[in-house]
Scaffold this motif. Structure first.
Motif, mmCIF file in Angstrom:
data_model
loop_
_atom_site.group_PDB
_atom_site.id
_atom_site.type_symbol
_atom_site.label_atom_id
_atom_site.label_comp_id
_atom_site.label_asym_id
_atom_site.label_seq_id
_atom_site.Cartn_x
_atom_site.Cartn_y
_atom_site.Cartn_z
ATOM 1 N N ASP A 173 0.875 -1.176 0.000
ATOM 2 C CA ASP A 173 0.000 0.000 0.000
ATOM 3 C C ASP A 173 0.911 1.225 0.000
ATOM 4 O O ASP A 173 1.546 1.542 1.022
ATOM 5 N N PRO A 174 1.015 1.934 -1.151
ATOM 6 C CA PRO A 174 1.955 3.061 -1.232
ATOM 7 C C PRO A 174 1.544 4.227 -0.342
ATOM 8 O O PRO A 174 2.397 4.973 0.124
ATOM 9 N N ASP A 175 0.236 4.386 -0.085
ATOM 10 C CA ASP A 175 -0.197 5.500 0.768
ATOM 11 C C ASP A 175 0.240 5.284 2.210
ATOM 12 O O ASP A 175 0.837 6.156 2.830
ATOM 13 N N LYS A 176 -0.031 4.078 2.699
ATOM 14 C CA LYS A 176 0.320 3.795 4.102
ATOM 15 C C LYS A 176 1.754 3.291 4.238
ATOM 16 O O LYS A 176 2.252 3.119 5.353
ATOM 17 N N GLU A 177 2.377 3.017 3.090
ATOM 18 C CA GLU A 177 3.736 2.460 3.080
ATOM 19 C C GLU A 177 3.816 1.207 3.951
ATOM 20 O O GLU A 177 4.660 1.094 4.842
ATOM 21 N N THR A 178 2.889 0.313 3.689
ATOM 22 C CA THR A 178 2.894 -0.948 4.433
ATOM 23 C C THR A 178 2.772 -2.118 3.458
ATOM 24 O O THR A 178 2.287 -1.959 2.339
ATOM 25 N N VAL A 179 3.196 -3.271 3.948
ATOM 26 C CA VAL A 179 3.052 -4.504 3.165
ATOM 27 C C VAL A 179 1.745 -5.171 3.603
ATOM 28 O O VAL A 179 1.478 -5.289 4.797
ATOM 29 N N LEU A 180 0.958 -5.558 2.619
ATOM 30 C CA LEU A 180 -0.321 -6.202 2.926
ATOM 31 C C LEU A 180 -0.217 -7.691 2.601
ATOM 32 O O LEU A 180 0.267 -8.056 1.543
ATOM 33 N N HIS A 181 -0.675 -8.518 3.526
ATOM 34 C CA HIS A 181 -0.700 -9.959 3.268
ATOM 35 C C HIS A 181 -2.146 -10.408 3.130
ATOM 36 O O HIS A 181 -2.598 -11.309 3.813
ATOM 37 N N GLU A 182 -2.870 -9.739 2.252
ATOM 38 C CA GLU A 182 -4.280 -10.109 2.180
ATOM 39 C C GLU A 182 -4.506 -11.190 1.124
ATOM 40 O O GLU A 182 -3.794 -11.271 0.129
ATOM 41 N N MET A 183 -5.522 -11.979 1.383
ATOM 42 C CA MET A 183 -5.865 -13.081 0.481
ATOM 43 C C MET A 183 -6.754 -12.539 -0.635
ATOM 44 O O MET A 183 -7.752 -11.879 -0.356
ATOM 45 N N THR A 184 -6.369 -12.770 -1.869
ATOM 46 C CA THR A 184 -7.279 -12.381 -2.958
ATOM 47 C C THR A 184 -7.749 -13.646 -3.665
ATOM 48 O O THR A 184 -7.022 -14.631 -3.727
ATOM 49 N N TYR A 185 -8.949 -13.613 -4.190
ATOM 50 C CA TYR A 185 -9.459 -14.773 -4.906
ATOM 51 C C TYR A 185 -8.847 -14.817 -6.302
ATOM 52 O O TYR A 185 -8.489 -13.784 -6.870
#
Ligand SMILES: Cc1cc2nc3c(=O)[nH]c(=O)nc-3n(C[C@H](O)[C@H](O)[C@H](O)COP(=O)(O)O)c2cc1C
Length: 334
Positions: free
Chosen positions: A205-217
């Motif tokens: 997420d470039p806005d929050k500058e965080t890495v997301l480990h979300e599951m996508t279908y």
């Protein structure tokens, strides 16, 4: 009405549409719903090493480091503290009692001892088969591909030597030679290959500058990778191949079988469309077979595979690739 019955790893199935390991199988009522909707079989969500280690108090530095394996476990089991190994085993046993549908237990361990110990315990629950979800993202630059493969094969061989049940290995699509890995699994006495596992892809997420480990279908387009490999390898080994990733509609089921799959496994499409979608997958397959006058799956399984192709597969693939690139050049206007 066509005969949709088939066998997967020696297990008799009413039809080849099966449920992939996923959190839908957290609840017995979902499993009964899948049976009622016509699932040929169901793979129960995995027992993860993290659950085992949590139980034995060993959930240690790997957790803090956020290893890839743990990231996957987290996204599947956000409440990992409530899902320890004994509970999982008890629950698999209860599921076994609740349904007559063929059930396959899934294991995702890390240490060789846990693979064998928990494969045995899962086998004792009365399931019909075991799926080894060998999920490992090789991030160690000093390890070469061959040693990574040998480690996987060693573990699978130990499990094979310890349980009598049919075993499938859920494979990564990223081996240099998928066919060679399958050949070695065949030599070990493995019965099935799930093609393929879908790894958790981290997002940023470039806005929050965080890495997301979300599951996508998944999407239908992702089915091309299993389709290619199943088509290339059909008839060249004795493992049953389960097509997995990107199977959304009945037409996708047909494609997988034409390529040479023994069964398909679905998850994302059930999250999107509901468990009842299994009925349309099965009935759509039946309608297609009727429209083509196929009486049984064996009448067309592998019809579009490369079995019987006498030429050089590598050159064939190159020819397709070049053909595609050349025709693209013709379309593009300067
Ligand atoms: C919510 C969710 C949970 C999953 N849990 C597991 C699991 O416990 N073990 C496993 O081997 N795969 C698990 N998977 C991966 C699926 O079995 C399957 O390989 C992947 O979703 C690709 O199939 P699909 O395109 O039909 O979704 C999970 C997938 C989803 C969407």
């Amino acid at each position: 009405m066509a005969d949709l019955s088939t066998t997967y790893m020696g297990i008799a199935l009413k039809n080849p549409v099966t449920v992939a390991a996923c959190s839908l199988s957290c609840k017995v009522e979902n499993i009964l719903r899948a049976e009622e909707a016509g699932a040929g079989a169901l793979v129960i969500r995995s027992l993860f090493e993290e659950q085992i280690r949590h139980e034995t108090g060993e959930l240690d530095a790997a957790l803090a480091k956020g290893s890839e394996s743990y990231a996957e476990a987290l996204s599947y089991f956000p409440a990992i503290s409530h899902g320890e190994a004994k509970e999982h085993l008890f629950w698999v046993g209860r599921t076994r009692e609740a349904t007559k549908m063929p059930l396959i237990a899934s294991l995702n361990a890390v240490s060789p001892g846990n693979w064998v110990a928990y494969a045995k315990q899962l086998a004792d629950t009365g399931v019909d088969g075991l799926e080894l979800n060998y999920y490992r993202v090789e991030a160690d630059m000093t390890r070469d591909g061959l040693s990574a493969e040998l480690q996987m094969l060693d573990i699978v061989a130990s499990v094979r030597a310890s349980v009598k049940l049919p075993i499938a290995v859920k494979l990564s699509p990223f081996y240099t030679s998928v066919g060679n890995v399958i050949q070695k699994l065949d030599e070990i006495g493995v019965n099935g290959a799930v093609m393929f596992n879908r790894f958790l892809q981290p997002e940023i997420d470039p806005d929050k500058e965080t890495v997301l480990h979300e599951m996508t279908y998944s999407t239908s387009a992702e089915m091309r990778v299993p389709l290619r490999w199943i088509g290339l390898l059909y008839g060249k080994h004795s493992l049953d191949m389960a097509a997995n990733t990107g199977i959304m509609e009945a037409r996708d089921v047909v494609k997988a079988l034409l390529a040479g799959a023994t069964v398909v496994q679905v998850a994302s499409t059930l999250f999107r469309n509901g468990i009842g979608h299994l009925t349309s997958l099965r009935d759509g397959l039946n309608a297609w077979m009727d429209s083509k006058s196929y009486a049984s799956i064996e009448d067309f399984r592998g019809k579009l595979s490369q079995q019987g192709f006498e030429g050089d597969s590598v050159m064939f693939e190159r020819a397709q690739y070049l053909d595609f690139l050349m025709s693209r050049q013709r379309w593009v206007k300067a």
